[in-house]
Design an enzyme around this catalytic site. Structure first.
Site, short mmCIF file in Angstrom:
data_model
loop_
_atom_site.label_atom_id
_atom_site.label_comp_id
_atom_site.label_asym_id
_atom_site.label_seq_id
_atom_site.Cartn_x
_atom_site.Cartn_y
_atom_site.Cartn_z
N SER A 135 0.86 -1.18 0.00
CA SER A 135 0.00 0.00 0.00
C SER A 135 0.90 1.23 0.00
O SER A 135 1.66 1.44 0.94
CB SER A 135 -0.88 -0.04 1.25
OG SER A 135 -1.58 1.17 1.41
N LYS A 161 -1.34 -1.09 -4.27
CA LYS A 161 -2.50 -0.26 -3.92
C LYS A 161 -1.98 1.15 -3.71
O LYS A 161 -0.93 1.32 -3.09
CB LYS A 161 -3.14 -0.83 -2.66
CG LYS A 161 -4.08 0.10 -1.91
CD LYS A 161 -4.76 -0.64 -0.77
CE LYS A 161 -4.80 0.19 0.50
NZ LYS A 161 -5.41 -0.55 1.62
N LYS A 163 -3.01 5.16 -2.41
CA LYS A 163 -3.98 5.98 -1.70
C LYS A 163 -4.42 7.10 -2.63
O LYS A 163 -3.59 7.69 -3.33
CB LYS A 163 -3.32 6.59 -0.45
CG LYS A 163 -2.95 5.55 0.60
CD LYS A 163 -4.19 4.91 1.20
CE LYS A 163 -3.83 4.01 2.37
NZ LYS A 163 -5.05 3.40 2.95
N ASP A 188 -7.35 3.19 -2.75
CA ASP A 188 -8.01 3.29 -1.44
C ASP A 188 -8.20 4.76 -1.09
O ASP A 188 -7.24 5.51 -0.99
CB ASP A 188 -7.14 2.59 -0.38
CG ASP A 188 -7.80 2.54 1.00
OD1 ASP A 188 -8.94 3.04 1.14
OD2 ASP A 188 -7.17 1.99 1.93
N GLU A 213 -11.29 0.89 -2.88
CA GLU A 213 -11.51 0.63 -1.46
C GLU A 213 -12.08 1.86 -0.77
O GLU A 213 -11.56 2.97 -0.93
CB GLU A 213 -10.16 0.22 -0.84
CG GLU A 213 -10.24 -0.28 0.59
CD GLU A 213 -8.85 -0.68 1.10
OE1 GLU A 213 -7.95 -0.97 0.28
OE2 GLU A 213 -8.67 -0.70 2.33
N ASP A 238 -13.72 -1.23 3.76
CA ASP A 238 -12.74 -1.37 4.85
C ASP A 238 -13.41 -0.78 6.10
O ASP A 238 -14.08 -1.49 6.86
CB ASP A 238 -11.45 -0.64 4.44
CG ASP A 238 -10.38 -0.58 5.53
OD1 ASP A 238 -10.66 -0.95 6.68
OD2 ASP A 238 -9.23 -0.14 5.25
N LYS A 262 -9.65 -6.54 8.62
CA LYS A 262 -8.56 -6.24 9.55
C LYS A 262 -9.02 -6.74 10.90
O LYS A 262 -10.06 -6.27 11.41
CB LYS A 262 -8.31 -4.72 9.64
CG LYS A 262 -7.73 -4.12 8.37
CD LYS A 262 -7.53 -2.62 8.50
CE LYS A 262 -7.05 -2.05 7.17
NZ LYS A 262 -7.16 -0.58 7.11
N GLY A 290 -4.10 -4.01 6.54
CA GLY A 290 -3.05 -3.80 7.54
C GLY A 290 -3.14 -2.42 8.15
O GLY A 290 -3.78 -1.52 7.61
#
Ligand code: OSB
Ligand code: MG
Length: 368
Positions: A135, A161, A163, A188, A213, A238, A262, A290
């Site tokens: 990520s 991934k 952000k 995400d 996400e 998430d 998670k 995570g």
């Protein structure tokens, strides 16, 4: 055997590089390590709550307070075989999932060790290897992010991934696709958009993303369902999924087609497995998210991700992606084929390095 001691450690660790999301930019990470003793056996758990109530409403301080005043006293002297979620105080304390999760993780490690099983085996895991993923945060420039992706690919990560946030989305994804046409890529938003932004996500449909996400609000189900109907790319939830009931709701409403589990967010490994099983029965794939865990939380995540319905690459990277020195030996590594070995030793399957644990400890407290 009974639980005789619970120790909390508040750790602060420097990150290898700053991590920026739609909600914050951090250079260090704060976490709690739970050390639980039953007779001669020690079990470890982790509460990666961070210092800020930005990803979740919990922080290291709220977790400490809830454990000290409510949860730890209720667990002391408890028989290891008592299902902890059914004990009166665990049921009575509402929310505070991360505080509960860290305790249940430590208890699970204890139980696995008392049966001489690996945590993976204890959780019902079947995989010997899990799919690693990375990520990557928001960077100052697109060029810097492209460099980070090149570097991650050279380390074996097969799924990247990134952000996103308003102003750091379409043009960034377009540039990544131009440079890496075949990359397995997901994004995400950590809840940074509203349904009014739906056209942005419609535009993203053409970039063949694995998933988007948590595009919308951290408590939302309805707007996500509306957005999912408008776009082709699967939505993954998430933040919205805080417990198995939320997962049920999301599946019923078709708010998403993928769920990120998670264990810290959902209240621990037992709830995580419930969500896993529920998703399996609905043919919805899951993967393990995570929260910048140290090797202790990572060992729990790797064990969880060895369950069969963790069908997509996880946000589980090598220790060196986060920390120069992890608090476990050996540190977690990623192979050139993008896989990570599931430790087969008993309990966590790695040694806790007490020296580095001590070096990063800001405070500790013992309940006995
Ligand atoms: O939303 O998945 C998230 C890190 C901190 C808070 C929230 C998130 C993340 C990550 C990093 O994406 C996952 C990891 O590598 O630990
Ligand atoms: Mg996320």
């Amino acid at each position: 055997m009974r639980i005789t001691k619970i120790e909390l450690r508040h750790l602060k660790l420097p990150l290898v590089s700053p991590f920026e999301t739609s909600f914050s930019r951090v250079n260090t990470h704060e976490t709690i390590i739970v050390i639980m003793q039953a007779g001669p056996i020690t079990g470890y758990g982790e509460i990666p709550a961070s210092a800020y109530p930005y990803y979740s409403s919990e922080t290291v301080t709220t977790c400490w307070y809830i454990i000290k005043n409510f949860l730890a006293p209720s667990l002391l002297k408890l028989n290891l075989d008592t299902p902890v979620l059914t004990t009166p105080e665990f049921k009575r304390v509402r929310g505070h999932n991360m505080a509960k999760a860290g305790l249940i993780m430590a208890l699970s490690d204890l139980k696995a060790r008392s049966r001489k099983q690996s945590l993976s085996r204890f959780y019902g895991g079947k995989r010997a290897f899990i799919m690693a993923g990375i990520s990557l945060g928001v960077e100052a420039t697109i060029e810097l992010l492209l460099d980070k992706i090149t570097n991650a690919l050279s380390k074996g990560y097969h799924r990247i991934k990134i952000k996103i946030k308003p102003g750091w989305d379409i043009k960034v994804i377009q540039a990544i696709r131009k440079r890496f046409p075949a990359l397995m890529l997901s994004v995400d938003a950590n809840g940074a958009y509203t349904l009014k932004d739906w056209r942005i996500f419609k535009t993203l449909d053409k970039y063949r993303l694995l998933m988007i996400e948590q595009p919308l609000g951290y408590n939302d189900f309805l707007d996500h369902a509306t957005l999912q109907k408008k776009i082709k790319t699967p939505i993954c939830l998430d933040e919205s999924i805080k417990n198995p009931e939320d997962a049920q709701l999301a599946l019923q409403l078709k708010s998403c087609r993928i769920i990120n589990i998670k264990q810290a967010r959902v209240g621990g490994p037992i709830a995580a497995r419930k969500i896993h099983d529920l998703c399996l029965s609905h043919k919805i794939p899951v993967w393990c998210g995570g929260l910048l865990e140290t090797g202790i939380g990572r060992a729990h995540n790797v064990a969880l991700a060895s369950l069969p319905n963790f069908k997509l690459p996880n946000d589980i990277s090598a220790s060196e992606r986060y920390y120069r020195e992890d608090i476990v030996n050996p540190p977690f590594t990623v192979q050139s084929d993008g896989l990570m070995k599931v430790p087969q030793g008993i309990g966590l399957g790695c040694e806790v390095n007490i020296k580095s644990l001590n070096a990063y400890t800001l405070r500790k407290e013992l309940f006995a």
